[in-house]
Structures are given as structure tokens and as C-alpha cells.
Design a protein around this motif. Structure first.
Motif, mmCIF file in Angstrom:
data_model
loop_
_atom_site.group_PDB
_atom_site.id
_atom_site.type_symbol
_atom_site.label_atom_id
_atom_site.label_comp_id
_atom_site.label_asym_id
_atom_site.label_seq_id
_atom_site.Cartn_x
_atom_site.Cartn_y
_atom_site.Cartn_z
ATOM 1 N N ARG A 1 0.852 -1.238 -0.195
ATOM 2 C CA ARG A 1 -0.249 -0.289 0.190
ATOM 3 C C ARG A 1 1.013 1.024 -0.404
ATOM 4 O O ARG A 1 0.577 2.362 -1.003
ATOM 5 C CB ARG A 1 -0.495 0.029 0.652
ATOM 6 N N VAL A 2 2.194 1.226 0.477
ATOM 7 C CA VAL A 2 2.573 2.213 0.530
ATOM 8 C C VAL A 2 3.498 3.057 -0.669
ATOM 9 O O VAL A 2 3.757 3.212 -1.007
ATOM 10 C CB VAL A 2 3.609 2.648 2.137
ATOM 11 N N GLU A 3 3.416 1.349 -0.777
ATOM 12 C CA GLU A 3 4.785 2.002 -2.111
ATOM 13 C C GLU A 3 3.795 2.261 -3.887
ATOM 14 O O GLU A 3 4.143 3.301 -4.007
ATOM 15 C CB GLU A 3 5.203 -0.202 -2.635
ATOM 16 N N GLU A 4 1.962 1.963 -3.462
ATOM 17 C CA GLU A 4 1.378 2.744 -4.328
ATOM 18 C C GLU A 4 1.457 3.999 -4.143
ATOM 19 O O GLU A 4 1.443 4.745 -5.551
ATOM 20 C CB GLU A 4 1.003 2.268 -4.018
ATOM 21 N N VAL B 1 10.631 0.145 0.601
ATOM 22 C CA VAL B 1 9.557 -0.927 0.696
ATOM 23 C C VAL B 1 9.135 -1.600 -1.227
ATOM 24 O O VAL B 1 8.799 -2.276 -0.602
ATOM 25 C CB VAL B 1 8.062 0.231 1.326
ATOM 26 N N ALA B 2 10.385 -0.985 -1.481
ATOM 27 C CA ALA B 2 9.398 -0.723 -3.260
ATOM 28 C C ALA B 2 9.731 -2.894 -3.344
ATOM 29 O O ALA B 2 10.843 -3.456 -3.115
ATOM 30 C CB ALA B 2 11.125 -0.040 -3.461
ATOM 31 N N SER B 3 8.998 -2.728 -4.654
ATOM 32 C CA SER B 3 8.740 -4.845 -5.074
ATOM 33 C C SER B 3 9.303 -4.417 -7.001
ATOM 34 O O SER B 3 9.354 -3.892 -6.269
ATOM 35 C CB SER B 3 7.521 -5.378 -4.676
ATOM 36 N N ALA B 4 9.175 -5.671 -6.971
ATOM 37 C CA ALA B 4 8.817 -5.593 -8.619
ATOM 38 C C ALA B 4 7.624 -4.782 -8.834
ATOM 39 O O ALA B 4 7.723 -4.456 -10.492
ATOM 40 C CB ALA B 4 8.881 -7.067 -8.976
ATOM 41 N N LYS B 5 6.895 -4.236 -8.266
ATOM 42 C CA LYS B 5 5.555 -3.619 -8.787
ATOM 43 C C LYS B 5 6.074 -2.360 -9.397
ATOM 44 O O LYS B 5 5.639 -1.565 -9.578
ATOM 45 C CB LYS B 5 4.467 -3.827 -7.541
ATOM 46 N N ALA C 1 18.470 8.445 -13.285
ATOM 47 C CA ALA C 1 19.166 6.978 -13.056
ATOM 48 C C ALA C 1 19.555 6.983 -11.849
ATOM 49 O O ALA C 1 19.239 5.883 -10.976
ATOM 50 C CB ALA C 1 20.277 6.533 -13.877
ATOM 51 N N ASP C 2 20.411 7.666 -10.926
ATOM 52 C CA ASP C 2 20.203 8.261 -9.680
ATOM 53 C C ASP C 2 19.574 7.706 -8.517
ATOM 54 O O ASP C 2 20.072 6.257 -7.686
ATOM 55 C CB ASP C 2 21.688 9.192 -9.249
ATOM 56 N N ALA C 3 18.508 8.171 -8.948
ATOM 57 C CA ALA C 3 17.813 8.226 -8.200
ATOM 58 C C ALA C 3 16.719 7.143 -7.817
ATOM 59 O O ALA C 3 16.541 6.450 -7.369
ATOM 60 C CB ALA C 3 16.719 9.668 -8.033
ATOM 61 N N ALA C 4 16.686 6.691 -9.474
ATOM 62 C CA ALA C 4 16.167 5.079 -9.403
ATOM 63 C C ALA C 4 16.946 3.527 -9.013
ATOM 64 O O ALA C 4 16.625 2.904 -8.636
ATOM 65 C CB ALA C 4 15.839 5.217 -11.022
ATOM 66 N N ARG C 5 18.113 4.311 -9.006
ATOM 67 C CA ARG C 5 19.350 2.661 -9.034
ATOM 68 C C ARG C 5 18.727 3.136 -7.010
ATOM 69 O O ARG C 5 18.858 1.897 -6.946
ATOM 70 C CB ARG C 5 20.749 3.667 -9.255
ATOM 71 N N TYR C 6 19.377 4.487 -6.525
ATOM 72 C CA TYR C 6 18.897 4.116 -5.256
ATOM 73 C C TYR C 6 17.656 3.753 -4.689
ATOM 74 O O TYR C 6 17.528 2.723 -3.772
ATOM 75 C CB TYR C 6 18.471 5.809 -4.644
ATOM 76 N N ALA C 7 16.670 3.765 -5.258
ATOM 77 C CA ALA C 7 14.910 2.775 -5.160
ATOM 78 C C ALA C 7 15.128 1.088 -5.462
ATOM 79 O O ALA C 7 15.687 0.009 -4.799
ATOM 80 C CB ALA C 7 13.964 3.469 -5.812
ATOM 81 N N LEU C 8 15.975 0.639 -6.567
ATOM 82 C CA LEU C 8 16.216 -0.676 -7.679
ATOM 83 C C LEU C 8 16.987 -1.458 -7.204
ATOM 84 O O LEU C 8 16.722 -2.543 -7.342
ATOM 85 C CB LEU C 8 16.393 -0.240 -8.447
#
Lengths: 435, 191
Positions: free
Chosen positions: B64-67, B93-97, B112-119
Motif C-alpha cells: 500500500r505504501v509502495e503504491e 519498501v519497493a518490490s517488483a511492482k 538514473a541515480d535516484a532510480a538506482r537508489y530505489a531499485l
């Protein structure tokens, strides 16, 4: 204790090994190609210093005070004024102009004539500078905390082992006799059954408002390189030198600044140099706005498998200290003072010939350089430095999450808490990584 | 003035004054929207509110938080600081979603750096595929950072692509060196 540990190879042996390595893969910034055919003088140890701020200030006098055995060849800082001041200090001491000042640590690390590197940068740089130095055949003295994250610490220790480097953690309390004596006394049950350990750390000594103003980067400061692996943010003078430690992207405030010293003595006394606690809980107070993000009030407790808790709390008066409380009384020890519930305990503590005897070092620099010459692990080897830094991290993570966490010191992971496990590491800003 | 002193008139006047007071305040801002518009140096109280909610979420609530975080990423007027903050929260909290939303950010040098931080924290083949796919889109430093993430994640399936980059004359040294280190790390992880 240390004599049974694997022996780090000498620089000369490393050069021979790395020459073979470079014969099959000549990638300049990765393998120590610059070391081939070069040998530093076997007796005089040559030094490079990365980071020329206030932490380096404490290293210059002892390093420059022994010109017969130690020679500082180079300094590095991303702030031109600081590196030029550092180089001038070295040159003045030696009466020449030989000290080279670098803006990029990788250039210093690749000098074949440098034996050891002192790492005095902000915390977020420690791991990368240390790992790069060791890959290039240098022994290292890395200031505390050893690293910013738990994952960085593991990577640093693995690198030290892989390349057989002598690597000292800059927790100089390990080389102060009073801390040694207390740890040894507690280890020998001098206080009887240990009830608890209480570490007190000073409060943050800098504050800022709820908002701040980005400023132009000063001439001579490479801000991009100062940030390095930390997330990008605009420059502001209140968030750079010294104050970085109050911003969680760079450090964990007094938890790692002073906690690295006093929690370390608890680890030593508990014989946890290759392990750690199994549980942690905490509730820090964090600022809800402003540039500084680390806890203004620290309060966490780690608990060991033998049931002993070690508390760490902010104390506004009295400075840092560690207190051991057992069934026979308590001992309180700081850098400049020592007290006990009964003076007889202090006298007993000084008695010789205890059953368990801990390694004794009277000078952290001397111990490091002796270890470099003898190719043995130093008194505060990075392995135990990593374990102490992990305790700091556990406290930080528990305070951030505000809940009790189980820790597996063998696997170095939290048990059953995915969010906590994700906080053991973080992605680095490009182009940097732990790879 | 009888109306002012009658028992019935007093509450009405009181209500009118309160009504004026609260209507002037406007609607309460939504922290999940405001945190996306965070700017460096400004008050970050809204981001703090979101952070507190994220870290207090039990595992069964991560989805729910991820969404909510992913929805916040689409906020009009999202800033660089807002993106960085949201990705720091997603790292928890991120998942494959999250992959379909973050993958386009991973392929752009600016984000890209920000996205890498999560992914980088998201396990699984979906994230692995997103990292590998971004190799062809990024350049220079950000490409080197992405290569580092592949190595840290232990993605052995990327090894042949990284081996090619290691020797690619068309790539700048920072990319070739990152690829060489990644190959070495992946090799040592296998042995």
C-alpha cells in the motif's frame, strides 16, 4: 592473540604478486600497475594523507615528528586551500618542497612510492578510498567510523584480507592503557558478573534552522568530488566541512563520531571483536526539518547473547564515557578521567598477571607502523573496527525505525525485518560503487 | 441590543467567527503530494511526515505504501529533491511492482541515480532485467554507476555484456574501469 592471525604480505611480496596480476589484466585504475618494479625504502615508511581537515590535524604532528622512520610524500583534498595548507605544513617540517598535493585520491593511491595511506575524509568516503588504496598495495590507517554502512564495512574488511593489507581503525582508545586495563579487568570478571555497560556520548555541537540556502560553491572546492558517493545536494557552507557528520547521507552524528570510541571499548571488554550483539532497540529524537538529519538525542540499547545490555545515550554534560556495572560495583572511564564505586577496584585493575591478557599498545600510530613493518594485524584491525561500526549502525537503524530488531552477527543481517536489512547498505551516486 | 445578549444568538456568532477562521486556512495540504515538490533548502516537514508513515508501516502494508510513493512520483511539478526523497523511501519498501515505473527513470542520465537508489534494493528478475536494459541507454558516469549496481546485485547474467564493455574502445575509461571491476567482482562471487 595477534600472532596466530594470518600474516599480511609485505609490500615487496605484494609487488611481486601484483606484477603477475597486471601481466594478465592491465587496467590502470584497478590493478596496481604503478607498483611494478618500485620499492619504498625498507625502513622508512612513506605516507600519503587523504583528507586534510580537522581530523588530519591530529595526525600531522606524530607523522611529521619522526622523519627518521616516517616520510609524508603526499596529501590530498578536494578543497584546494586545505590541500595546499597540508602540503605546506609537510614541506615546512621537512624544509623542502617535495610534498605533492592531489585533488583526486586515486592519483595518490597509484603512486608506487607510497606505502601507507591515512584516510581522514568525511565518513561517506572512507570505504571507497580505503578499498582503492588496498587494491593498489597500500596499507591503511582509516579514521573512525570505519565506514558509513554495514555493507561498506564488510567490503572493506574483505578487501584487506584479499590483498593481505595491514589496516588499522582510528579508534585510538585501543592504544590508551586505561581503556586496555578496564577491558582486561572486565574480561577477567574483575567486576564479578557484568550487569550492563553504559556509554554516554556528547550531544551534537552544531545546529541549523528549519530551512537553509544553497550557496555558490567556493572557488577551489570540487563539490562533486566532495559529495562523491553521497546523494547530490547543492552546496551550503553549513553542510560541508565538519558539519557533514550531522547529515545522514554522510555520517550518523555522534552515534558514529563518539560511539565508535566508547562502544568499541564495550565490544573489547565483552570479547566481541569478531561478533556482536543479537538484539537492538532505540528511540532517537530526529529533527523534522532543516539540513541536519541525525539524532539530536540518542538513546539505544544493544543486547548480547550472554544477556548483557550496552546502552548508548546522549549526555549534555560530562562528555563521552563508558561505564561498566557489575555485581562488585562500577567503573567509569573517559579519555581524561577514571572513577569507580570503590577505589579498591581501581587498584585491583592495575594488578599484573591477570589470567586473560589483552594485547597492549601504548601508541596507536606506533602500533600501526610496527604492524606494517612486522606484517601483522594491528591493535585495532579493521575486522574489529567493522564490528564496532556495525554496533553504531545497529543503533542508528533501530532509532530510525523505532522498533526492536533481532541481529544475527554471524550472517550480519537482521532477522525477520526486511526494511532494517535494506538499511544495511545504500546505492552510491554515479560513478561510484562498492564493486 | 437584545439580539447580542439573547442565549440563542451567542452560539451563532461564535460559529460564524470560527467558520471564517477555518475557511481562510484552505484545504490541508497532502504530505504525499507536497513531498514530491520538495526543494533543497526548504522546509521538509511534509517529507518527514511521509517518512514517519513509511517506516512505521508493517510488512503487510508495504504494498500500500509502495503504491502511494509511486503515485507521488507522478505528481505534477515533481522536483529533483522530491524524486530523490521518494526513491529513498522506495528503497525501503519497493518490490517488483515498482519496476515498470522506475525503469524509464533508470534509463535517463538525469534520473538514473535516484532510480538506482530505489531499485538496487529490489530483488528479482524484473529489476535485474531493468538494470540490464538501461545499459544501452546511459552514458559516462551514470553508466558506470549502473554497472556498479549490476555487480553489487550479483547479476551474473550481465557478465557477458559487462565483459564486452570492459574492452569497448568506444566507451570512456570510467565505464571500462567500472565494467572491469564488475566482472572481477562477479567472477570472485562465483568462485
Amino acid at each position: 592473540m595477534h600472532s596466530s592471525l594470518p600474516r599480511p604480505v609485505s609490500r615487496r611480496e605484494f609487488i611481486q604478486k601484483s606484477s603477475l596480476a597486471t601481466a594478465v589484466a592491465a587496467v590502470p585504475l584497478i590493478l596496481p600497475s604503478g607498483l611494478r618494479g618500485a620499492n619504498a625504502p625498507s625502513k622508512k615508511i612513506t605516507v600519503g594523507i587523504v583528507g586534510c581537515g580537522n581530523i588530519a590535524d591530529s595526525h600531522f604532528p606524530p607523522l611529521l615528528g619522526s622523519p627518521e622512520s616516517i616520510h609524508v610524500l603526499a596529501v590530498c583534498d578536494v578543497d584546494r586551500e586545505r590541500r595546499e595548507t597540508g602540503a605546506a605544513r609537510v614541506n615546512q617540517a621537512y624544509g623542502n618542497n617535495d610534498c605533492r598535493a592531489y585533488a583526486d585520491f586515486r592519483e595518490l593511491n597509484r603512486r608506487p612510492d607510497i606505502d601507507v595511506v591515512f584516510i581522514c575524509t568525511p565518513d561517506h568516503w572512507h570505504a571507497l578510498v580505503a578499498i582503492d588504496a588496498m587494491r593498489n598495495g597500500k596499507d591503511i590507517y582509516c579514521e573512525k567510523p570505519l565506514t558509513l554502512t554495514i555493507a561498506e564495512g564488510r567490503a572493506l574488511v574483505d578487501t584487506a584480507r584479499k590483498y593481505d593489507r595491514v589496516a588499522q581503525h582510528g579508534t585510538q582508545h585501543r592504544s590508551m592503557k586505561r581503556f586496555h586495563d578496564v577491558a582486561e579487568f572486565v574480561r577477567n570478571q574483575g567486576l564479578g558478573k557484568l550487569d550492563r555497560i553504559e556509554c554516554f556520548i556528547p550531544p551534537n555541537n552544531r545546529f541549523c534552522g528549519a530551512t537553509w540556502t544553497p550557496e555558490p560553491v567556493p572557488a577551489g572546492l570540487d563539490w562533486d568530488m566532495w559529495l562523491g558517493p553521497a546523494p547530490w545536494r547543492p552546496y551550503t557552507s553549513i553542510g560541508c566541512h565538519y558539519n557533514f557528520r550531522f547529515i545522514s547521507e554522510s555520517a550518523y552524528g555522534q552515534v558514529t563520531n563518539w560511539g565508535a570510541h566508547y562502544l568499541d571499548i564495550g565490544q573489547w571488554a565483552l570479547d566481541m571483536d569478531d561478533s556482536g550483539p543479537i538484539e537492538v532497540e532505540g528511540c532517537g529524537e530526529f529533527p523534522s526539518s532543516g539540513l541536519f538529519t541525525n539524532a539530536t538525542k540518542v538513546d539505544f540499547t544493544v543486547r548480547y547473547a550472554n544477556g548483557v545490555p550496552m546502552h548508548c545515550r546522549t549526555r549534555h554534560e560530562g562528555g563521552g564515557t563508558v561505564r561498566f556495572v557489575g555485581e562488585r560495583g562500577w567503573l567509569d572511564i573517559a579519555r581524561d578521567k577514571m572513577s569507580a564505586s570503590d577505589n579498591a577496584l581501581l587498584r585491583e585493575m592495575q594488578a599484573p598477571n591477570k589470567k586473560i591478557q589483552l594485547a597492549l599498545s601504548n601508541n596507536h600510530h606506533d602500533n600501526f607502523f610496527d604492524s606494517v613493518r612486522a606484517r601483522k594485524r594491528p591493535i585495532a584491525d579493521v575486522g574489529l573496527g567493522h564490528r564496532t561500526t556495525t554496533v553504531c549502525n545497529l543503533g542508528q537503524i533501530a532509532m530510525v525505525l523505532g522498533r526492536k530488531l533481532k541481529w544475527d552477527p554471524a550472517k550480519e543481517e537482521f532477522v525477520g525485518d526486511e526494511m532494517a536489512n535494506r538499511l544495511r547498505t545504500r546505492a552510491m551516486r554515479s560513478p561510484w560503487s562498492l564493486a | 441590543m437584545p439580539a447580542e445578549t439573547s442565549p440563542a444568538a451567542a452560539p451563532a456568532a461564535y460559529q460564524a467567527r470560527n467558520s471564517d477562521r477555518y475557511s481562510n486556512a484552505g484545504a490541508t495540504p497532502d504530505p504525499w503530494v507536497e513531498c514530491a515538490k520538495l526543494t533543497y533548502g526548504a522546509d521538509r516537514s511534509f517529507a518527514w511526515t511521509v517518512r514517519e508513515q513509511v517506516i512505521a508501516t508493517p510488512p503487510e502494508g508495504y504494498g500500500r505504501v509502495e503504491e502511494k510513493l509511486l503515485k507521488a512520483l507522478a505528481t505534477p511539478g515533481r522536483t529533483d529533491a522530491g524524486l530523490a526523497f521518494l526513491c529513498q523511501m522506495l528503497a525501503l519498501v519497493a518490490s517488483a511492482k515498482s519496476v515498470p515505473v522506475l525503469a524509464p527513470l533508470l534509463r535517463a542520465d538525469a534520473t538514473a541515480d535516484a532510480a538506482r537508489y530505489a531499485l538496487e534494493r529490489v530483488a528479482g528478475p524484473e529489476a535485474d532485467a531493468a538494470f540490464r536494459a538501461a545499459l544501452g541507454s546511459l552514458t559516462g558516469n551514470t553508466k558506470a554507476g549502473l554497472i556498479g549496481s549490476l555487480a553489487v546485485r550479483g547479476d551474473t547474467a550481465s557478465q557477458s555484456a559487462l565483459a564486452a564493455l570492459k574492452d569497448a574502445a568506444s566507451e570512456p575509461p570510467v565505464v571500462r574501469e567500472a565494467a572491469a571491476r564488475a566482472v572481477e567482482k562477479l567472477n570472485s562471487a562465483k568462485s
